[in-house]
Scaffold this motif. Structure first.
Motif, PDB file in Angstrom:
ATOM      1  N   ARG A 101       1.582  10.624  57.627  1.00 32.07           N
ATOM      2  CA  ARG A 101       0.333  10.291  58.087  1.00 32.07           C
ATOM      3  C   ARG A 101      -0.328   8.870  58.320  1.00 32.07           C
ATOM      4  NH1 ARG A 101      -3.627  14.520  59.470  1.00 32.07           N
ATOM      5  NH2 ARG A 101      -2.873  15.688  57.863  1.00 32.07           N
ATOM      6  N   VAL A 102      -0.234   8.188  59.423  1.00 27.19           N
ATOM      7  CA  VAL A 102      -0.316   6.880  59.392  1.00 27.19           C
ATOM      8  C   VAL A 102      -1.777   6.467  58.774  1.00 27.19           C
ATOM      9  CG1 VAL A 102      -0.714   4.752  61.005  1.00 27.19           C
ATOM     10  CG2 VAL A 102       0.875   6.602  61.442  1.00 27.19           C
ATOM     11  N   ARG A 103      -2.700   7.252  59.098  1.00 28.13           N
ATOM     12  CA  ARG A 103      -4.341   6.787  58.471  1.00 28.13           C
ATOM     13  C   ARG A 103      -4.371   6.864  57.050  1.00 28.13           C
ATOM     14  NH1 ARG A 103      -8.528  10.164  57.479  1.00 28.13           N
ATOM     15  NH2 ARG A 103      -7.487  11.909  58.443  1.00 28.13           N
ATOM     16  N   THR A 104      -3.881   7.913  56.443  1.00 26.72           N
ATOM     17  CA  THR A 104      -4.084   8.087  54.821  1.00 26.72           C
ATOM     18  C   THR A 104      -2.735   7.717  54.040  1.00 26.72           C
ATOM     19  OG1 THR A 104      -3.281  10.428  55.130  1.00 26.72           O
ATOM     20  CG2 THR A 104      -5.802   9.939  55.705  1.00 26.72           C
ATOM     21  N   GLU A 106      -0.570   9.978  53.428  1.00 27.94           N
ATOM     22  CA  GLU A 106       0.066  11.458  53.072  1.00 27.94           C
ATOM     23  C   GLU A 106       1.375  11.377  53.672  1.00 27.94           C
ATOM     24  OE1 GLU A 106      -3.679  14.237  52.803  1.00 27.94           O
ATOM     25  OE2 GLU A 106      -3.499  13.414  54.737  1.00 27.94           O
TER      26      GLU A 106
END
Length: 112
Positions: A101-104, A106
């Motif tokens: 996941r780019v944002r976090t 994860e």
């Protein structure tokens, strides 16, 4: 994890999306594509217009899911996309070794 790609008739997209949401699929990617399979060269009706073409409009649906949900997703897509007519589509299942996941940041199933 599994990466599932389905080619379906355009007018079945809402039914497939709703059915996948009902079993807990959180997201999908959809493309308008053209192609043909065994029905090549046959007359189709699309948005009320009848035409003959060797490249028919289809929707490509991509979904990444945990391994334990993959069989249920395939069955759900198959049932929701079924018209019992030639050109109903195909479903392909691939192993998905990783996802991020780019944002976090994860990774793995947490990224789905």
């Amino acid at each position: 994890m599994k990466f599932i790609v389905a080619m379906i008739k355009p007018f079945k997209l809402d039914e497939v999306r709703d059915a996948l949401g009902a079993i807990g699929v959180a997201g999908m990617t959809v493309f308008e594509v053209k192609g043909f399979g065994r029905q090549k060269g046959q007359t189709e009706i699309y948005r009320g217009a009848e035409y003959s073409s060797n490249m028919l409009p289809k929707m490509k649906v991509e979904v990444a899911v945990p391994d334990d949900l993959a069989d249920q997703v395939v069955e759900t897509i198959q049932q929701a996309a079924l018209t019992e007519a030639i050109g109903d589509g195909k479903i392909f299942v691939f192993d998905l070794p990783s996802a991020v996941r780019v944002r976090t940041g994860e990774s793995g199933e947490m990224a789905l």
